[in-house]
Design a protein around this motif. Structure first.
Motif, PDB file in Angstrom:
ATOM      1  N   VAL B 191     -34.150 -27.956   1.285  1.00  0.00           N
ATOM      2  CA  VAL B 191     -34.458 -29.332   1.645  1.00  0.00           C
ATOM      3  C   VAL B 191     -34.209 -29.530   3.139  1.00  0.00           C
ATOM      4  O   VAL B 191     -33.152 -29.158   3.648  1.00  0.00           O
ATOM      5  CB  VAL B 191     -33.563 -30.314   0.847  1.00  0.00           C
ATOM      6  N   ALA B 192     -35.179 -30.096   3.806  1.00  0.00           N
ATOM      7  CA  ALA B 192     -34.996 -30.407   5.239  1.00  0.00           C
ATOM      8  C   ALA B 192     -34.115 -31.649   5.367  1.00  0.00           C
ATOM      9  O   ALA B 192     -34.030 -32.455   4.447  1.00  0.00           O
ATOM     10  CB  ALA B 192     -36.355 -30.666   5.885  1.00  0.00           C
ATOM     11  N   PRO B 193     -33.440 -31.808   6.508  1.00  0.00           N
ATOM     12  CA  PRO B 193     -32.611 -33.011   6.724  1.00  0.00           C
ATOM     13  C   PRO B 193     -33.400 -34.291   6.479  1.00  0.00           C
ATOM     14  O   PRO B 193     -34.607 -34.347   6.716  1.00  0.00           O
ATOM     15  CB  PRO B 193     -32.184 -32.893   8.183  1.00  0.00           C
ATOM     16  N   GLN B 194     -32.681 -35.322   6.009  1.00  0.00           N
ATOM     17  CA  GLN B 194     -33.367 -36.491   5.462  1.00  0.00           C
ATOM     18  C   GLN B 194     -33.196 -37.759   6.299  1.00  0.00           C
ATOM     19  O   GLN B 194     -33.156 -38.854   5.777  1.00  0.00           O
ATOM     20  CB  GLN B 194     -32.874 -36.750   4.036  1.00  0.00           C
ATOM     21  N   GLY B 195     -33.006 -37.581   7.596  1.00  0.00           N
ATOM     22  CA  GLY B 195     -32.908 -38.772   8.435  1.00  0.00           C
ATOM     23  C   GLY B 195     -31.514 -39.351   8.452  1.00  0.00           C
ATOM     24  O   GLY B 195     -31.341 -40.571   8.451  1.00  0.00           O
ATOM     25  N   GLY B 196     -30.531 -38.477   8.466  1.00  0.00           N
ATOM     26  CA  GLY B 196     -29.140 -38.917   8.549  1.00  0.00           C
ATOM     27  C   GLY B 196     -28.277 -37.715   8.905  1.00  0.00           C
ATOM     28  O   GLY B 196     -28.695 -36.571   8.704  1.00  0.00           O
ATOM     29  N   PRO B 197     -27.066 -37.945   9.384  1.00  0.00           N
ATOM     30  CA  PRO B 197     -26.230 -36.813   9.782  1.00  0.00           C
ATOM     31  C   PRO B 197     -25.674 -36.001   8.612  1.00  0.00           C
ATOM     32  O   PRO B 197     -25.244 -34.879   8.788  1.00  0.00           O
ATOM     33  CB  PRO B 197     -25.091 -37.479  10.570  1.00  0.00           C
ATOM     34  N   VAL B 198     -25.673 -36.592   7.397  1.00  0.00           N
ATOM     35  CA  VAL B 198     -25.240 -35.859   6.203  1.00  0.00           C
ATOM     36  C   VAL B 198     -26.418 -35.828   5.243  1.00  0.00           C
ATOM     37  O   VAL B 198     -27.129 -36.823   5.095  1.00  0.00           O
ATOM     38  CB  VAL B 198     -24.019 -36.542   5.545  1.00  0.00           C
ATOM     39  N   GLY B 199     -26.633 -34.698   4.592  1.00  0.00           N
ATOM     40  CA  GLY B 199     -27.768 -34.639   3.665  1.00  0.00           C
ATOM     41  C   GLY B 199     -27.707 -33.422   2.771  1.00  0.00           C
ATOM     42  O   GLY B 199     -26.841 -32.549   2.922  1.00  0.00           O
ATOM     43  N   ILE B 200     -28.649 -33.379   1.865  1.00  0.00           N
ATOM     44  CA  ILE B 200     -28.778 -32.266   0.924  1.00  0.00           C
ATOM     45  C   ILE B 200     -29.467 -31.111   1.646  1.00  0.00           C
ATOM     46  O   ILE B 200     -30.439 -31.315   2.380  1.00  0.00           O
ATOM     47  CB  ILE B 200     -29.609 -32.695  -0.306  1.00  0.00           C
ATOM     48  N   THR B 201     -28.960 -29.886   1.438  1.00  0.00           N
ATOM     49  CA  THR B 201     -29.582 -28.711   2.043  1.00  0.00           C
ATOM     50  C   THR B 201     -30.329 -27.873   1.005  1.00  0.00           C
ATOM     51  O   THR B 201     -31.391 -27.338   1.291  1.00  0.00           O
ATOM     52  CB  THR B 201     -28.526 -27.827   2.726  1.00  0.00           C
ATOM     53  N   ASN B 202     -29.759 -27.759  -0.170  1.00  0.00           N
ATOM     54  CA  ASN B 202     -30.403 -26.953  -1.222  1.00  0.00           C
ATOM     55  C   ASN B 202     -30.200 -27.630  -2.579  1.00  0.00           C
ATOM     56  O   ASN B 202     -29.189 -28.286  -2.814  1.00  0.00           O
ATOM     57  CB  ASN B 202     -29.774 -25.556  -1.306  1.00  0.00           C
ATOM     58  N   VAL B 203     -31.187 -27.416  -3.460  1.00  0.00           N
ATOM     59  CA  VAL B 203     -31.063 -27.840  -4.856  1.00  0.00           C
ATOM     60  C   VAL B 203     -31.405 -26.644  -5.715  1.00  0.00           C
ATOM     61  O   VAL B 203     -32.456 -26.027  -5.533  1.00  0.00           O
ATOM     62  CB  VAL B 203     -32.022 -29.012  -5.175  1.00  0.00           C
ATOM     63  N   GLU B 204     -30.510 -26.325  -6.613  1.00  0.00           N
ATOM     64  CA  GLU B 204     -30.801 -25.221  -7.544  1.00  0.00           C
ATOM     65  C   GLU B 204     -31.011 -25.839  -8.917  1.00  0.00           C
ATOM     66  O   GLU B 204     -30.164 -26.607  -9.399  1.00  0.00           O
ATOM     67  CB  GLU B 204     -29.639 -24.228  -7.576  1.00  0.00           C
ATOM     68  N   GLU B 205     -32.132 -25.509  -9.555  1.00  0.00           N
ATOM     69  CA  GLU B 205     -32.454 -26.025 -10.886  1.00  0.00           C
ATOM     70  C   GLU B 205     -32.299 -24.891 -11.890  1.00  0.00           C
ATOM     71  O   GLU B 205     -32.851 -23.805 -11.704  1.00  0.00           O
ATOM     72  CB  GLU B 205     -33.885 -26.565 -10.910  1.00  0.00           C
ATOM     73  N   ILE B 206     -31.538 -25.156 -12.943  1.00  0.00           N
ATOM     74  CA  ILE B 206     -31.337 -24.157 -14.002  1.00  0.00           C
ATOM     75  C   ILE B 206     -31.680 -24.851 -15.323  1.00  0.00           C
ATOM     76  O   ILE B 206     -31.157 -25.944 -15.599  1.00  0.00           O
ATOM     77  CB  ILE B 206     -29.879 -23.660 -14.036  1.00  0.00           C
ATOM     78  N   ILE B 207     -32.528 -24.221 -16.077  1.00  0.00           N
ATOM     79  CA  ILE B 207     -32.883 -24.805 -17.378  1.00  0.00           C
ATOM     80  C   ILE B 207     -32.264 -23.942 -18.469  1.00  0.00           C
ATOM     81  O   ILE B 207     -32.559 -22.744 -18.578  1.00  0.00           O
ATOM     82  CB  ILE B 207     -34.406 -24.896 -17.560  1.00  0.00           C
ATOM     83  N   THR B 208     -31.400 -24.559 -19.252  1.00  0.00           N
ATOM     84  CA  THR B 208     -30.839 -23.865 -20.406  1.00  0.00           C
ATOM     85  C   THR B 208     -31.610 -24.315 -21.647  1.00  0.00           C
ATOM     86  O   THR B 208     -32.609 -25.028 -21.532  1.00  0.00           O
ATOM     87  CB  THR B 208     -29.346 -24.196 -20.558  1.00  0.00           C
ATOM     88  N   SER B 209     -31.128 -23.939 -22.811  1.00  0.00           N
ATOM     89  CA  SER B 209     -31.860 -24.275 -24.033  1.00  0.00           C
ATOM     90  C   SER B 209     -31.889 -25.773 -24.284  1.00  0.00           C
ATOM     91  O   SER B 209     -32.827 -26.312 -24.860  1.00  0.00           O
ATOM     92  CB  SER B 209     -31.242 -23.553 -25.230  1.00  0.00           C
ATOM     93  N   ASN B 210     -30.848 -26.476 -23.810  1.00  0.00           N
ATOM     94  CA  ASN B 210     -30.822 -27.907 -24.098  1.00  0.00           C
ATOM     95  C   ASN B 210     -30.542 -28.773 -22.876  1.00  0.00           C
ATOM     96  O   ASN B 210     -30.487 -29.993 -22.973  1.00  0.00           O
ATOM     97  CB  ASN B 210     -29.764 -28.212 -25.165  1.00  0.00           C
ATOM     98  N   GLN B 211     -30.354 -28.143 -21.708  1.00  0.00           N
ATOM     99  CA  GLN B 211     -30.008 -28.939 -20.526  1.00  0.00           C
ATOM    100  C   GLN B 211     -30.773 -28.466 -19.291  1.00  0.00           C
ATOM    101  O   GLN B 211     -31.122 -27.286 -19.181  1.00  0.00           O
ATOM    102  CB  GLN B 211     -28.523 -28.768 -20.196  1.00  0.00           C
TER     103      GLN B 211
END
Lengths: 321, 323
Positions: B191-211
């Motif tokens: 994720v690129a910076p979002q217009g603020g000095p603090v932000g999300i850098t990475n998102v990891e998505e994991i799909i289990t059988s029910n979550q």
């Protein structure tokens, strides 16, 4: 054509040299009052039973105004005796070879300091019958009260251990002072320390102030300046005696040690041996809410100073006709 | 001759048609991505700002420019913004410094400092005045050179919107075309910076059988300090307790228009940053996904935090010549 080129060159030169006014810091240098004989006064050779002039230039090259200064002309009493001062009046009628002076020091207006020239007529006495000549020494001693002012910018950090997070506008560090402060006795270094206070919301600032005689004269007690240039003489305790006072910011007087014996005030006292120091504290402490900032540490040294110059004069026997 | 005229006329008409048609393409509105960059508020000094004043100068005005280079607040978020400009680093016994109303603190106007948006791609700018007055310098002081420190403390918000793939049947053996898929049931989105000095850098998505598990990395991109939100109005010159630093609140995490089931730390709680980096995760039950088809949808993360940023400025105060 050549005339036009010349005119153009002059015009360009005039335009490129802009008049400038620069402010010079007068609190530099290690000179105080300087003494010098004027040209040929005294002359190298004179005759017995004659008169010769002694011209003395006294120049205040330092940054302090001399209000109590004395000049003493020492003569070989067996062969010379003082006449009258010209251009000045001795305040000591019985001691015609001594006078007092006041001279302004360097300032923004007068960046050279004031100077004055005084003259003394000297009468030579007969030399030994069997001698063709005799060499005597004429010496001039100046004794004056002087002060040194040093005002380094110091950093006050109310969080010296970095317990609280913030950006600091300066860093506490020792400050070397080179080049003098426009006086023969100089502050050479200031060591700065921040110490925890008994009350948790303040910090004690401590300063170790180093002092050194940078001139080629002798430091004396400030109150003994008149005695230094007289037959009274000085005691051992009068020599190398300097009073030190320090203020933080604008008017916060620091408590300095060591102190003069019997003195209960905040002033410190030094018996200078080469380079020596006093320790000054602001015991009340700086409130932590002020954060970190730079301020001035204003140091004043109070002392007397004496130094001399001399010149040999050869007295020749007069021709007997 | 007649043919030439006809030919020229046709040429002119065709040229006009071409110019007209190509010009009309340029009038199409384009979407502006304004939630970019890693800056928030910033202090600058306009050219010509005096750096040298004299003893006994009264009411010298120093201009200070505050710019909002981030994307908060938008016009409907103005009431959520709080910010202050502070000055310090000088000896109050020698120099008196204050903003209007005689305070070392100036509250910033959110309307003047609106964040970057589709309508204002530069962000808000405001010019403040610092008023300096100097008394007598101590005897023997030829120059006093404090380093003034200008602090900005403000409340800020960063919103990251990450298109993620939702596959409700990742382990299905049925053969069908999918618009997106997750290799080995996981995927990492940068994720690129979002217009603020603090932000999300990475998102990891994991799909289990029910979550569906989302793991987030966040970072302090800026050169300032993340502070507790309730310290925004406190004097930064006094410093901050280290326990009040580096905490970012997870205000909201939504997949499409629905909130996630739970997070750790939970929604409304704070993530602690360590050496400028923090982590948290959220989960969503697969059973709550209505669609049987794989689809992409935005994952929106809203973070709120306090921020302290500083800028230094040297100033020289010279002794006045007295005649």
């Amino acid at each position: 054509m050549r005339k036009w080129i010349l005119l153009l060159a002059v015009f360009l030169a005039a335009c490129t040299t802009k008049p400038s006014f620069t402010s010079e810091n007068v609190y530099v240098g290690t000179d105080g009052v300087s003494l010098a004989f004027t040209k040929n006064s005294p002359p190298a050779e004179v005759f017995e039973n004659s008169i010769f002039p002694v011209g003395i230039e006294i120049w205040n090259k330092g940054a302090y105004n001399v209000e109590e200064g004395y000049a003493l002309v020492n003569l070989d009493q067996d062969y010379m005796e003082p006449g009258e001062f010209t251009g000045s009046t001795s305040i000591f009628p019985s001691d015609a070879s001594k006078l007092d002076f006041q001279l302004m020091g360097k300032s923004e207006i007068s960046q050279q300091g004031d100077r004055d020239t005084i003259g003394l007529t000297v009468l030579t006495k007969p030399i030994d019958i069997l001698s063709e000549k005799h060499t005597s020494t004429v010496s001039v001693m100046a004794c004056y009260r002087y002060q040194t002012f040093a005002s380094p910018n110091v950093c006050i950090d109310t969080d010296p251990f970095g317990i609280r997070e913030n950006k600091k506008s300066c860093t506490v560090s020792d400050i070397p002072l080179t080049g003098g402060q426009g006086a023969p006795v100089a502050v050479t270094k200031v060591e700065v320390k921040m110490l925890p206070s008994k009350s948790q919301d303040k910090v004690v600032s401590q300063f170790r102030i180093y002092v050194k005689n940078m001139g080629n004269g002798q430091v004396v007690d400030a109150s003994k300046v008149a005695d230094a240039c007289s037959s009274e003489g000085l005691t051992k305790s009068d020599i190398n005696s300097v009073s030190v006072s320090a203020q933080l910011s604008n008017g916060i007087v620091l408590d300095c040690i060591p102190k003069r014996e019997g003195n209960g005030g905040l002033e410190g006292y030094l018996r200078l041996k080469g380079e020596d120091y006093v320790l000054c504290n602001y015991e009340e402490g700086v409130p932590m809410e002020l954060g970190t900032f730079k301020t001035t540490l204003n140091i004043a040294l109070d002392y007397g100073y004496m130094h001399s110059i001399s010149k040999d004069v050869t007295i020749r026997k007069s021709a007997v006709i | 001759m007649e043919q030439k005229r006809v030919f020229l006329g046709v040429l002119v008409i065709v040229s006009l048609l071409i110019i007209g048609c190509s010009g009309s393409k340029g009038n199409q509105p384009t979407a502006v991505e304004f939630r970019t960059g890693s800056s928030g508020l910033d202090v600058t000094f306009p050219s010509g700002t005096p750096q040298q004043i004299f003893e006994n100068d009264i009411d010298v005005r120093i201009p200070i420019q505050v710019e909002n280079k981030g994307a908060f607040p938008q016009f409907d978020e103005l009431s959520e913004f709080t910010g202050f400009l502070w000055v310090g680093g000088y000896d109050p016994n020698i120099l008196q410094a204050s903003f209007e109303q005689g305070d070392i603190r100036k509250q910033l106007d959110p309307e003047e400092l609106e964040g970057r948006s589709s309508f204002n791609q530069q962000g808000g700018v405001v010019l403040e005045s610092l008023i300096l007055s100097v008394g007598d310098l101590p005897l023997g002081t030829a120059v006093y050179e404090p380093t003034l420190i200008f602090y900005l403390t403000y409340l800020y918000k960063s919103i990251a919107s990450v298109p993620v793939c939702i596959d409700p049947e990742p382990r299905s053996i049925n053969v069908k075309d999918k618009v997106c898929s997750l290799t080995d049931f996981r995927k990492i989105y940068s994720v690129a910076p979002q217009g603020g000095p603090v932000g999300i850098t990475n998102v990891e998505e994991i799909i289990t059988s029910n979550q569906i598990i989302f793991k987030f990395d966040l970072q302090n991109f800026g050169t300032g300090q993340v502070i507790a939100r309730d310290l925004v109005s406190s004097n930064p010159n006094e410093g901050f307790d280290w326990r009040d630093l580096n905490r970012v609140q997870i205000e909201d995490v939504r997949l499409g228009d629905r909130s996630v089931d739970k997070c750790k730390p939970d929604l409304g709680e704070e993530v602690e940053l360590f050496q400028g980096i923090g982590h948290f995760q959220c989960t969503l039950s697969v059973a709550s996904i209505a669609s049987a088809q794989a689809y992409t949808t935005p994952l929106t993360v809203t973070l709120t935090y306090g921020y302290a940023q500083s800028q230094f400025r040297n100033i020289k105060i010279l002794e006045a010549i007295e005649i």
